[in-house]
Design a protein around this motif. Structure first.
Motif, PDB file in Angstrom:
ATOM      1  N   MET A   1       0.820  -1.201   0.000  1.00  0.00           N
ATOM      2  CA  MET A   1       0.000   0.000   0.000  1.00  0.00           C
ATOM      3  C   MET A   1       0.863   1.264   0.000  1.00  0.00           C
ATOM      4  N   ARG A   2       1.984   1.218   0.713  1.00  0.00           N
ATOM      5  CA  ARG A   2       2.883   2.372   0.719  1.00  0.00           C
ATOM      6  C   ARG A   2       3.423   2.626  -0.681  1.00  0.00           C
ATOM      7  N   ARG A   3       3.748   1.541  -1.399  1.00  0.00           N
ATOM      8  CA  ARG A   3       4.275   1.696  -2.765  1.00  0.00           C
ATOM      9  C   ARG A   3       3.256   2.335  -3.698  1.00  0.00           C
ATOM     10  N   GLU A   4       1.973   2.131  -3.392  1.00  0.00           N
ATOM     11  CA  GLU A   4       0.910   2.708  -4.217  1.00  0.00           C
ATOM     12  C   GLU A   4       0.571   4.135  -3.807  1.00  0.00           C
ATOM     13  N   GLY A   5       1.258   4.660  -2.792  1.00  0.00           N
ATOM     14  CA  GLY A   5       1.047   6.050  -2.393  1.00  0.00           C
ATOM     15  C   GLY A   5       0.021   6.255  -1.296  1.00  0.00           C
ATOM     16  N   TYR A   6      -0.464   5.184  -0.681  1.00  0.00           N
ATOM     17  CA  TYR A   6      -1.462   5.316   0.374  1.00  0.00           C
ATOM     18  C   TYR A   6      -0.823   5.769   1.682  1.00  0.00           C
ATOM     19  N   GLU A   7      -1.616   6.461   2.504  1.00  0.00           N
ATOM     20  CA  GLU A   7      -1.236   6.823   3.866  1.00  0.00           C
ATOM     21  C   GLU A   7      -2.271   6.225   4.808  1.00  0.00           C
ATOM     22  N   MET A 171       5.482  -1.697  14.721  1.00  0.00           N
ATOM     23  CA  MET A 171       4.233  -2.365  15.079  1.00  0.00           C
ATOM     24  C   MET A 171       4.337  -3.033  16.441  1.00  0.00           C
ATOM     25  N   GLU A 172       5.491  -3.611  16.734  1.00  0.00           N
ATOM     26  CA  GLU A 172       5.688  -4.256  18.031  1.00  0.00           C
ATOM     27  C   GLU A 172       5.836  -3.239  19.146  1.00  0.00           C
ATOM     28  N   TYR A 173       6.336  -2.066  18.820  1.00  0.00           N
ATOM     29  CA  TYR A 173       6.702  -1.089  19.835  1.00  0.00           C
ATOM     30  C   TYR A 173       5.518  -0.269  20.354  1.00  0.00           C
ATOM     31  N   ILE A 174       4.569   0.058  19.491  1.00  0.00           N
ATOM     32  CA  ILE A 174       3.495   0.957  19.912  1.00  0.00           C
ATOM     33  C   ILE A 174       2.654   0.338  21.022  1.00  0.00           C
ATOM     34  N   GLN A 175       2.095   1.204  21.860  1.00  0.00           N
ATOM     35  CA  GLN A 175       1.245   0.780  22.956  1.00  0.00           C
ATOM     36  C   GLN A 175      -0.214   1.047  22.601  1.00  0.00           C
ATOM     37  N   LYS A 176      -1.123   0.629  23.500  1.00  0.00           N
ATOM     38  CA  LYS A 176      -2.548   0.672  23.177  1.00  0.00           C
ATOM     39  C   LYS A 176      -3.089   2.088  23.013  1.00  0.00           C
ATOM     40  N   ASP A 177      -2.380   3.092  23.532  1.00  0.00           N
ATOM     41  CA  ASP A 177      -2.846   4.475  23.404  1.00  0.00           C
ATOM     42  C   ASP A 177      -2.141   5.197  22.261  1.00  0.00           C
ATOM     43  N   GLU A 178      -1.563   4.427  21.322  1.00  0.00           N
ATOM     44  CA  GLU A 178      -0.799   5.025  20.238  1.00  0.00           C
ATOM     45  C   GLU A 178      -1.205   4.467  18.878  1.00  0.00           C
ATOM     46  N   TYR A 179      -0.935   5.259  17.851  1.00  0.00           N
ATOM     47  CA  TYR A 179      -1.104   4.833  16.469  1.00  0.00           C
ATOM     48  C   TYR A 179       0.261   4.850  15.780  1.00  0.00           C
ATOM     49  N   LEU A 180       0.370   4.036  14.756  1.00  0.00           N
ATOM     50  CA  LEU A 180       1.511   4.082  13.863  1.00  0.00           C
ATOM     51  C   LEU A 180       1.038   4.758  12.585  1.00  0.00           C
ATOM     52  N   GLU A 181       1.671   5.859  12.250  1.00  0.00           N
ATOM     53  CA  GLU A 181       1.303   6.641  11.065  1.00  0.00           C
ATOM     54  C   GLU A 181       2.239   6.240   9.928  1.00  0.00           C
ATOM     55  N   ILE A 182       1.687   5.675   8.887  1.00  0.00           N
ATOM     56  CA  ILE A 182       2.493   5.112   7.799  1.00  0.00           C
ATOM     57  C   ILE A 182       2.207   5.865   6.508  1.00  0.00           C
ATOM     58  N   THR A 183       3.238   6.441   5.912  1.00  0.00           N
ATOM     59  CA  THR A 183       3.115   7.124   4.623  1.00  0.00           C
ATOM     60  C   THR A 183       4.190   6.551   3.698  1.00  0.00           C
ATOM     61  N   PRO A 184       4.125   6.871   2.402  1.00  0.00           N
ATOM     62  CA  PRO A 184       5.158   6.358   1.489  1.00  0.00           C
ATOM     63  C   PRO A 184       6.575   6.764   1.875  1.00  0.00           C
ATOM     64  N   LYS A 185       6.710   7.885   2.580  1.00  0.00           N
ATOM     65  CA  LYS A 185       8.045   8.399   2.879  1.00  0.00           C
ATOM     66  C   LYS A 185       8.457   8.263   4.332  1.00  0.00           C
ATOM     67  N   SER A 186       7.536   7.991   5.232  1.00  0.00           N
ATOM     68  CA  SER A 186       7.915   7.984   6.641  1.00  0.00           C
ATOM     69  C   SER A 186       7.039   7.050   7.467  1.00  0.00           C
ATOM     70  N   ILE A 187       7.565   6.700   8.642  1.00  0.00           N
ATOM     71  CA  ILE A 187       6.830   5.939   9.646  1.00  0.00           C
ATOM     72  C   ILE A 187       6.975   6.700  10.956  1.00  0.00           C
ATOM     73  N   ARG A 188       5.856   7.142  11.518  1.00  0.00           N
ATOM     74  CA  ARG A 188       5.900   7.915  12.757  1.00  0.00           C
ATOM     75  C   ARG A 188       4.969   7.298  13.788  1.00  0.00           C
TER      76      ARG A 188
END
Length: 207
Positions: A1-7, A171-188
């Motif tokens: 999905m990242r390769r296709e430009g999705y966030e 994915m392993e690191y985040i806790q239940k009160d957090e989101y992983l924000e995934i874009t084609p250029k970054s992971i936050r």
């Protein structure tokens, strides 16, 4: 999905329970671990803390072969090093780049996940606190400017390289009160509730 430009944003994995014949059931998995003899005790301790049942323990060359029956929920983040407290630095100042000066002043508090110049926003997880509590920090402030430069007054800023995570590690690191924000250029990593006050209100509701 990242390769296709999705966030997208994803949360911590959750185990799905199922009711069978009126009984609440959860998925059980087979955990197989081959470790050096000296670390086998620690692995057994971690697995049993997660309700794992040791079924096989036998030597395998120079290693110890261990097998457990363990609930799926016990496997979530099992690869993480549990000696860490995994508490967070959350940015508080607003949108904009972080500065080397601000990071340098807080390096003794823990490890940072961002480099000087990275754009940040309120509620973003920017590092790991060395103590067992989350704290909010401002790593966007710069050094105050003065009209005259005193001899030897400039600090020598030495920034420890930022800790970087792969997608799987995040994915392993985040806790239940957090989101992983995934874009084609970054992971936050970010808090679900970006505002510090709102996080406090929601935490009280969960108690």
């Amino acid at each position: 999905m990242r390769r296709e430009g999705y966030e997208l944003q994803v949360g911590q994995p959750q185990v799905i329970f199922k009711e069978i014949d009126g009984v609440k059931c959860e998925p059980i998995e087979l955990l197989v671990v081959d470790v050096p003899q000296e670390t086998a005790g620690k692995v057994i301790e971690l697995a049993t803390q997660r309700k794992g049942e040791l079924t096989i323990m036998e030597p395998k060359g120079d290693l110890q072969h261990l097998e457990f029956r363990i609930p799926s929920r016990g496997l979530i983040a099992f690869q993480r090093n549990d000696s860490r407290k995994n508490q967070r630095f959350d940015d508080c100042h607003g949108n904009g780049p972080c500065t080397a000066y601000a990071i340098d002043k807080l390096q003794d508090r823990g490890v940072f996940f961002v480099d000087p110049g990275d754009d940040l926003y309120i509620g973003q997880v920017v590092g790991e606190h060395s103590r067992d509590n989350d704290i909010v920090v401002n790593i966007q402030k710069g050094k105050k400017l003065t009209n005259m430069r005193a001899s030897g007054s400039d600090d020598n800023v030495r920034i420890i390289p930022a800790k970087k995570f792969s997608l799987e590690e995040s994915m392993e690191y985040i806790q239940k009160d957090e989101y992983l924000e995934i874009t084609p250029k970054s992971i936050r990593m970010r808090k679900i509730y970006l505002d510090e006050n709102e996080r406090g209100r929601m935490a009280k509701k969960d108690v």
